[in-house]
Design a protein around this motif. Structure first.
Motif, PDB file in Angstrom:
ATOM      1  N   LEU A  74       0.821  -1.204   0.000  1.00 47.49           N
ATOM      2  CA  LEU A  74       0.000   0.000   0.000  1.00 47.49           C
ATOM      3  C   LEU A  74       0.862   1.265   0.000  1.00 47.49           C
ATOM      4  CD1 LEU A  74      -3.051   0.986   0.417  1.00 47.49           C
ATOM      5  CD2 LEU A  74      -2.401   1.209   2.816  1.00 47.49           C
ATOM      6  N   LEU A  75       1.922   1.259   0.822  1.00 52.42           N
ATOM      7  CA  LEU A  75       2.801   2.427   0.942  1.00 52.42           C
ATOM      8  C   LEU A  75       3.907   2.451  -0.120  1.00 52.42           C
ATOM      9  CD1 LEU A  75       3.160   2.417   4.827  1.00 52.42           C
ATOM     10  CD2 LEU A  75       1.717   3.918   3.441  1.00 52.42           C
ATOM     11  N   LYS A  76       4.053   1.331  -0.847  1.00 57.14           N
ATOM     12  CA  LYS A  76       5.078   1.186  -1.882  1.00 57.14           C
ATOM     13  C   LYS A  76       6.495   1.374  -1.322  1.00 57.14           C
ATOM     14  CE  LYS A  76       2.160   2.605  -5.731  1.00 57.14           C
ATOM     15  NZ  LYS A  76       0.872   2.768  -5.158  1.00 57.14           N
ATOM     16  N   ARG A  77       6.715   0.807  -0.106  1.00 58.40           N
ATOM     17  CA  ARG A  77       8.045   0.841   0.500  1.00 58.40           C
ATOM     18  C   ARG A  77       8.122  -0.204   1.608  1.00 58.40           C
ATOM     19  NH1 ARG A  77       7.657   3.903   5.342  1.00 58.40           N
ATOM     20  NH2 ARG A  77       5.721   5.111   5.409  1.00 58.40           N
ATOM     21  N   PRO A  78       9.323  -0.656   1.917  1.00 57.72           N
ATOM     22  CA  PRO A  78       9.452  -1.659   2.991  1.00 57.72           C
ATOM     23  C   PRO A  78       9.229  -1.035   4.378  1.00 57.72           C
ATOM     24  CG  PRO A  78      11.613  -1.076   2.142  1.00 57.72           C
ATOM     25  CD  PRO A  78      10.607  -0.358   1.295  1.00 57.72           C
ATOM     26  N   LEU A  79       8.777  -1.860   5.300  1.00 55.66           N
ATOM     27  CA  LEU A  79       8.596  -1.464   6.695  1.00 55.66           C
ATOM     28  C   LEU A  79       9.394  -2.415   7.584  1.00 55.66           C
ATOM     29  CD1 LEU A  79       4.706  -0.980   6.713  1.00 55.66           C
ATOM     30  CD2 LEU A  79       6.437   0.841   6.813  1.00 55.66           C
ATOM     31  N   HIS A  80       9.720  -1.960   8.775  1.00 55.42           N
ATOM     32  CA  HIS A  80      10.316  -2.860   9.760  1.00 55.42           C
ATOM     33  C   HIS A  80       9.218  -3.761  10.305  1.00 55.42           C
ATOM     34  CE1 HIS A  80      14.317  -1.124  10.015  1.00 55.42           C
ATOM     35  NE2 HIS A  80      13.753   0.077   9.996  1.00 55.42           N
ATOM     36  N   TRP A  81       9.538  -5.026  10.457  1.00 51.72           N
ATOM     37  CA  TRP A  81       8.586  -5.996  11.000  1.00 51.72           C
ATOM     38  C   TRP A  81       8.977  -6.252  12.448  1.00 51.72           C
ATOM     39  CZ3 TRP A  81       6.262 -10.162   7.487  1.00 51.72           C
ATOM     40  CH2 TRP A  81       6.033  -9.666   6.203  1.00 51.72           C
ATOM     41  N   PHE A  82       8.262  -5.676  13.391  1.00 53.15           N
ATOM     42  CA  PHE A  82       8.518  -5.889  14.809  1.00 53.15           C
ATOM     43  C   PHE A  82       7.565  -6.987  15.278  1.00 53.15           C
ATOM     44  CE2 PHE A  82       9.530  -1.388  14.002  1.00 53.15           C
ATOM     45  CZ  PHE A  82      10.876  -1.397  14.357  1.00 53.15           C
ATOM     46  N   VAL A  83       8.059  -8.214  15.278  1.00 49.41           N
ATOM     47  CA  VAL A  83       7.218  -9.368  15.590  1.00 49.41           C
ATOM     48  C   VAL A  83       7.593  -9.885  16.981  1.00 49.41           C
ATOM     49  CG1 VAL A  83       6.501 -11.667  14.851  1.00 49.41           C
ATOM     50  CG2 VAL A  83       7.078  -9.930  13.141  1.00 49.41           C
ATOM     51  N   CYS A  84       6.583 -10.124  17.801  1.00 53.93           N
ATOM     52  CA  CYS A  84       6.774 -10.579  19.177  1.00 53.93           C
ATOM     53  C   CYS A  84       7.536 -11.903  19.194  1.00 53.93           C
ATOM     54  CB  CYS A  84       5.421 -10.741  19.859  1.00 53.93           C
ATOM     55  SG  CYS A  84       5.549 -11.412  21.518  1.00 53.93           S
ATOM     56  N   LEU A  85       8.631 -11.936  19.926  1.00 53.76           N
ATOM     57  CA  LEU A  85       9.438 -13.148  20.007  1.00 53.76           C
ATOM     58  C   LEU A  85       8.935 -14.125  21.055  1.00 53.76           C
ATOM     59  CD1 LEU A  85      13.039 -11.756  19.499  1.00 53.76           C
ATOM     60  CD2 LEU A  85      11.582 -12.954  17.878  1.00 53.76           C
ATOM     61  N   LEU A  86       7.983 -13.721  21.883  1.00 49.09           N
ATOM     62  CA  LEU A  86       7.463 -14.660  22.878  1.00 49.09           C
ATOM     63  C   LEU A  86       6.823 -15.862  22.195  1.00 49.09           C
ATOM     64  CD1 LEU A  86       5.992 -12.258  25.562  1.00 49.09           C
ATOM     65  CD2 LEU A  86       8.092 -13.609  25.684  1.00 49.09           C
ATOM     66  N   HIS A  87       6.082 -15.629  21.113  1.00 50.14           N
ATOM     67  CA  HIS A  87       5.494 -16.746  20.373  1.00 50.14           C
ATOM     68  C   HIS A  87       6.578 -17.547  19.662  1.00 50.14           C
ATOM     69  CE1 HIS A  87       1.413 -15.505  21.143  1.00 50.14           C
ATOM     70  NE2 HIS A  87       1.754 -14.278  20.809  1.00 50.14           N
ATOM     71  N   PHE A  88       7.550 -16.857  19.123  1.00 53.22           N
ATOM     72  CA  PHE A  88       8.651 -17.513  18.426  1.00 53.22           C
ATOM     73  C   PHE A  88       9.428 -18.426  19.384  1.00 53.22           C
ATOM     74  CE2 PHE A  88      13.079 -17.522  16.921  1.00 53.22           C
ATOM     75  CZ  PHE A  88      12.889 -18.038  15.654  1.00 53.22           C
ATOM     76  N   ASN A  89       9.615 -17.982  20.628  1.00 51.45           N
ATOM     77  CA  ASN A  89      10.356 -18.762  21.614  1.00 51.45           C
ATOM     78  C   ASN A  89       9.681 -20.084  21.957  1.00 51.45           C
ATOM     79  OD1 ASN A  89      12.337 -16.822  21.812  1.00 51.45           O
ATOM     80  ND2 ASN A  89      11.410 -15.827  23.581  1.00 51.45           N
ATOM     81  N   GLU A  90       8.388 -20.186  21.723  1.00 47.24           N
ATOM     82  CA  GLU A  90       7.651 -21.408  22.032  1.00 47.24           C
ATOM     83  C   GLU A  90       7.813 -22.486  20.956  1.00 47.24           C
ATOM     84  OE1 GLU A  90       3.641 -20.039  22.485  1.00 47.24           O
ATOM     85  OE2 GLU A  90       4.032 -19.183  24.459  1.00 47.24           O
ATOM     86  N   LEU A  91       8.295 -22.118  19.779  1.00 50.67           N
ATOM     87  CA  LEU A  91       8.344 -23.066  18.664  1.00 50.67           C
ATOM     88  C   LEU A  91       9.198 -24.301  18.925  1.00 50.67           C
ATOM     89  CD1 LEU A  91       8.342 -20.695  15.569  1.00 50.67           C
ATOM     90  CD2 LEU A  91       6.454 -22.059  16.476  1.00 50.67           C
ATOM     91  N   PRO A  92      10.405 -24.189  19.526  1.00 48.99           N
ATOM     92  CA  PRO A  92      11.172 -25.420  19.773  1.00 48.99           C
ATOM     93  C   PRO A  92      10.406 -26.415  20.652  1.00 48.99           C
ATOM     94  CG  PRO A  92      12.594 -23.515  19.999  1.00 48.99           C
ATOM     95  CD  PRO A  92      11.188 -22.997  19.863  1.00 48.99           C
ATOM     96  N   PHE A  93       9.764 -25.916  21.721  1.00 50.66           N
ATOM     97  CA  PHE A  93       8.987 -26.814  22.576  1.00 50.66           C
ATOM     98  C   PHE A  93       7.813 -27.406  21.806  1.00 50.66           C
ATOM     99  CE2 PHE A  93       5.339 -27.499  25.389  1.00 50.66           C
ATOM    100  CZ  PHE A  93       5.845 -28.546  26.133  1.00 50.66           C
ATOM    101  N   ARG A  94       7.166 -26.594  21.003  1.00 53.86           N
ATOM    102  CA  ARG A  94       6.022 -27.071  20.227  1.00 53.86           C
ATOM    103  C   ARG A  94       6.425 -28.242  19.329  1.00 53.86           C
ATOM    104  NH1 ARG A  94       2.731 -23.480  15.757  1.00 53.86           N
ATOM    105  NH2 ARG A  94       1.437 -25.153  15.011  1.00 53.86           N
ATOM    106  N   HIS A  95       7.559 -28.108  18.653  1.00 52.17           N
ATOM    107  CA  HIS A  95       8.003 -29.174  17.754  1.00 52.17           C
ATOM    108  C   HIS A  95       8.461 -30.406  18.527  1.00 52.17           C
ATOM    109  CE1 HIS A  95       7.414 -26.923  14.107  1.00 52.17           C
ATOM    110  NE2 HIS A  95       8.025 -25.884  14.657  1.00 52.17           N
ATOM    111  N   LEU A  96       9.153 -30.220  19.645  1.00 48.96           N
ATOM    112  CA  LEU A  96       9.576 -31.348  20.479  1.00 48.96           C
ATOM    113  C   LEU A  96       8.352 -32.088  21.020  1.00 48.96           C
ATOM    114  CD1 LEU A  96      11.713 -32.997  22.003  1.00 48.96           C
ATOM    115  CD2 LEU A  96      11.576 -31.288  23.838  1.00 48.96           C
ATOM    116  N   PHE A  97       7.375 -31.356  21.515  1.00 48.22           N
ATOM    117  CA  PHE A  97       6.162 -31.961  22.056  1.00 48.22           C
ATOM    118  C   PHE A  97       5.445 -32.764  20.978  1.00 48.22           C
ATOM    119  CE2 PHE A  97       1.797 -32.175  23.531  1.00 48.22           C
ATOM    120  CZ  PHE A  97       1.954 -32.449  24.874  1.00 48.22           C
ATOM    121  N   GLY A  98       5.365 -32.219  19.768  1.00 47.39           N
ATOM    122  CA  GLY A  98       4.710 -32.927  18.670  1.00 47.39           C
ATOM    123  C   GLY A  98       5.380 -34.249  18.353  1.00 47.39           C
TER     124      GLY A  98
END
Length: 191
Positions: A74-98
């Motif tokens: 929409l803005l025709k330019r890149p933006l910084h993506w500030f994504v919460c790492l708390l959800h990201f930090n859960e991924l290793p446990f999620r995959h191990l649990f699976g």
């Protein structure tokens, strides 16, 4: 009381509240439209927008159709993506649990795995106060209550109790949150 989904719009730094956008659906296209309408209605220019902060939900972070990407187009330019790492930090446990549980999901709160079934009602089990402590090296000191989310604080307190060998009455009486696939810390705390 009626629960309504909203997008909360803040200006950083200092998390200054600008307003809310009420949602009637959860698609990235709809959320992007509602945000854009919000900015237009308030006469807020996006010329100085440098980034968008959000959780890691695919609706927000999808590389082709997520909200952040849609705003870049929409803005025709890149933006910084500030994504919460708390959800990201859960991924290793999620995959191990699976892998350990060999389960599949059967809805937002249920799975087919044996381990998942065993922890569904773990809060009903008696609290064992006579156990051999398991000293955890580099365990940070007891933290201030406001530093963690409820799930994180509960998991931290449980790990601290195991390390010290003492479960306080208050901790023993806390019930972990419901099992929902998006709340991996709750699953970890139940284990």
């Amino acid at each position: 009381m009626v629960k309504e989904p909203h997008l909360v719009i803040l200006r950083e730094p200092n998390s200054r509240l600008i307003g809310y956008a009420r949602l009637v659906e959860e698609s990235a296209e709809y959320k992007t439209t509602k945000l854009n309408e919000f900015f237009n209605d308030k006469n807020i220019s996006l010329d100085a927008l440098i980034g968008i902060c959000t959780d890691g939900e695919p609706t927000n972070t999808g590389t082709h159709g997520g909200i952040i990407r849609r705003f870049e187009l929409l803005l025709k330019r890149p933006l910084h993506w500030f994504v919460c790492l708390l959800h990201f930090n859960e991924l290793p446990f999620r995959h191990l649990f699976g892998v350990l549980d060999k389960s599949s999901t059967t809805g937002p709160t249920s799975t087919t795995g044996k381990l998942s079934k065993q922890i569904e009602n773990s809060e009903a089990l008696p609290v064992v106060s006579d156990f051999q402590r398991m000293a955890l090296e580099n365990m940070p000191p007891v933290a201030e209550q406001h530093e963690y989310s409820t799930d994180s604080q509960y998991l931290y307190d449980m790990a601290h109790a195991i390390s010290n060998g003492v479960v306080s009455v208050d901790l023993a009486n806390i019930k972990p949150g419901k099992i929902v696939h998006s709340r991996w810390l709750t699953k970890a705390a139940r284990l």
